[in-house]
Design an enzyme around this catalytic site. Sequence first.
Site, short mmCIF file in Angstrom:
data_model
loop_
_atom_site.label_atom_id
_atom_site.label_comp_id
_atom_site.label_asym_id
_atom_site.label_seq_id
_atom_site.Cartn_x
_atom_site.Cartn_y
_atom_site.Cartn_z
N SER A 49 40.28 -12.23 -18.20
CA SER A 49 39.56 -13.50 -18.29
C SER A 49 38.53 -13.50 -17.18
O SER A 49 38.58 -12.66 -16.29
CB SER A 49 40.50 -14.68 -18.13
N ARG A 292 38.24 -8.60 -24.51
CA ARG A 292 39.31 -9.37 -25.16
C ARG A 292 38.69 -10.45 -26.02
O ARG A 292 37.70 -11.08 -25.64
CB ARG A 292 40.22 -10.01 -24.11
N THR A 328 43.12 -21.15 -19.07
CA THR A 328 44.36 -20.91 -18.32
C THR A 328 45.14 -22.21 -18.13
O THR A 328 46.34 -22.27 -18.39
CB THR A 328 44.05 -20.27 -16.96
N CYS A 484 33.20 -3.03 -32.17
CA CYS A 484 34.27 -2.55 -31.29
C CYS A 484 33.70 -2.18 -29.93
O CYS A 484 32.77 -1.37 -29.85
CB CYS A 484 34.97 -1.34 -31.90
N CYS A 508 41.65 2.23 -27.77
CA CYS A 508 41.77 0.80 -28.03
C CYS A 508 42.16 0.02 -26.78
O CYS A 508 43.17 0.34 -26.13
CB CYS A 508 42.79 0.57 -29.13
N CYS A 511 41.56 -5.56 -27.79
CA CYS A 511 40.76 -6.79 -27.80
C CYS A 511 40.95 -7.59 -29.08
O CYS A 511 40.68 -8.78 -29.11
CB CYS A 511 39.28 -6.47 -27.58
N CYS A 514 38.44 -6.01 -34.12
CA CYS A 514 38.42 -5.39 -35.44
C CYS A 514 39.25 -6.19 -36.44
O CYS A 514 38.87 -6.36 -37.60
CB CYS A 514 38.90 -3.94 -35.36
#
Length: 539
Positions: A49, A292, A328, A484, A508, A511, A514
């Site tokens: 984040s 992410r 958060t 991606c 990968c 995140c 896809c």
Amino acid sequence: MEYDVVIVGGGPAGLSAAIRLKQLAEEKGQEISVCLLEKGSEIGAHILSGAVIETGALSELIPDWKEKGAPLNTPALSDRFLYLTETESIQLPTPPQMHNHGNYIVSLGNFCRWLGEQAEALGVEIYPGFAAAEVLYHADGSVKGVATGAMGTGKNGDQPGEPGMELWARQTIFAEGCRGSLTKMLFERFALRDGADPQTYGIGIKELWEVKPENHKPGTITHTVGWPVDTATYGGSFLYHLEDNQVVVGYVVGLDYTNPYLSPFEEFQRFKTHPAIKGVFEGGRRLSYGARALSEGGIQSLPKLTFPGGLLVGDTAGFLNVPKIKGTHTAMKSATLAADAVFELLQANPEAQGLEATGYSARFKQSWLHEELHKVRNIRPSFRWGLWPAMIYSAIDTFLFRGKAPWTLRHKHADHEALRPASECTRIDYPKPDGVLTFDRLSSVFISNTNHSEDQPPHLKLKDASVPISFNLAKYDAPEQRYCPAGVYEIVGQEEGSPRLQINAQNCVHCKTCDIKDPSQNINWCTPEGGGGPNYPNM
């Protein structure tokens, strides 16, 4: 293994739920067994984040967080909000939701590591490196718990490997984060999304830099809109100065974008070259990289939060406050509300299993969290009109109606339905990376410390192996190559006339883009072996 409560996910929501449950048991002089599973190699390994944190929910949960050494070391001191053209920057009034006085710039991964220590001190059993891969059910259809994935199965399934564990619970709390792989199944089984707007998502891409001391201004916060994306595309940046000459920089692109040639990763790299931005990084070095997805739909996209035997908390449900660019404190509050409802349910039904903690939804509707999200519900959907109409509307909604407009704007379409055919769109020519300020995907993945055992079944599964060529390539020029941020998807053999999709699953970074943006919804992101994926330091 049997517990009173099993929690899936070691982010702010999962850890807050665990802490609150143990606090309640301690207050009542009772015992409650709580187990938390985290698919990353350690707590915080997969957490990504910005992050600027509001402390209200933290203070409610742990009032003496300062004395206990919470890693909130950089108070927010100043805010800037810029509109960028390709060569200029114009300072705009900072929207009230983005005022950060009293907040802290943090590494959310380090914050979660500290929360994990608080949870363990209260007796929570935490198992990092164990990925929940399956939901278990009682004969009556209620949730019984989860099973972890097998380890060492072999890439082609030709060796059995070690079977996973079954963890049974009276209540299971799902805190998987955005687009949780088990939560997707729960949506369908219990029809949790019936009556809710489609969820809409963003992809956030972030780098951590060490900059020269003369370029470092601790506590400084900058957000931008405008260039490099066009005004029809939802997107913007963040730039936060932490302690120790560290600066985090990131870019978020709404996954409802329409041009299949757009690459969020390349837009982020291009953003760093802007004259108002690049000076911060001159002479610095990039330390880490990650990406992410985040849930942006707001209160109108929230699913039903409870079902027999379990409930949803944090970003797996979609509690992000988009105008604040913060999730958060909302994730933590949703989790403590859920923990209160679960504890109350277990108290009233000491032997029962598979019951529904409906008190959670009631508590949410009576909380400051509901009020906060309801006030800003119309801001994100207004951006379908474009940047300037949305900013004008958002000002009216905020200052004139004070978040109480007598209407609610709806999200009408899922993000994967937004792409237009490649034949109707303009190709975007992105500059080549210079290796100093801008970088390619593979060198970026390398510093995310991403690792997967190559001898395991692929966790990115195609429902139909023919679709990537017959549909995605033919109609959209294979947008998975561009959306991606980790170089997982490649079309190879095209020059020879026999194109095929190559999936580099070892790249990968989890995140989930896809799974969200694939126009045919043919890609299913499943959890890999526990401990795989990125290992983010200080992210």
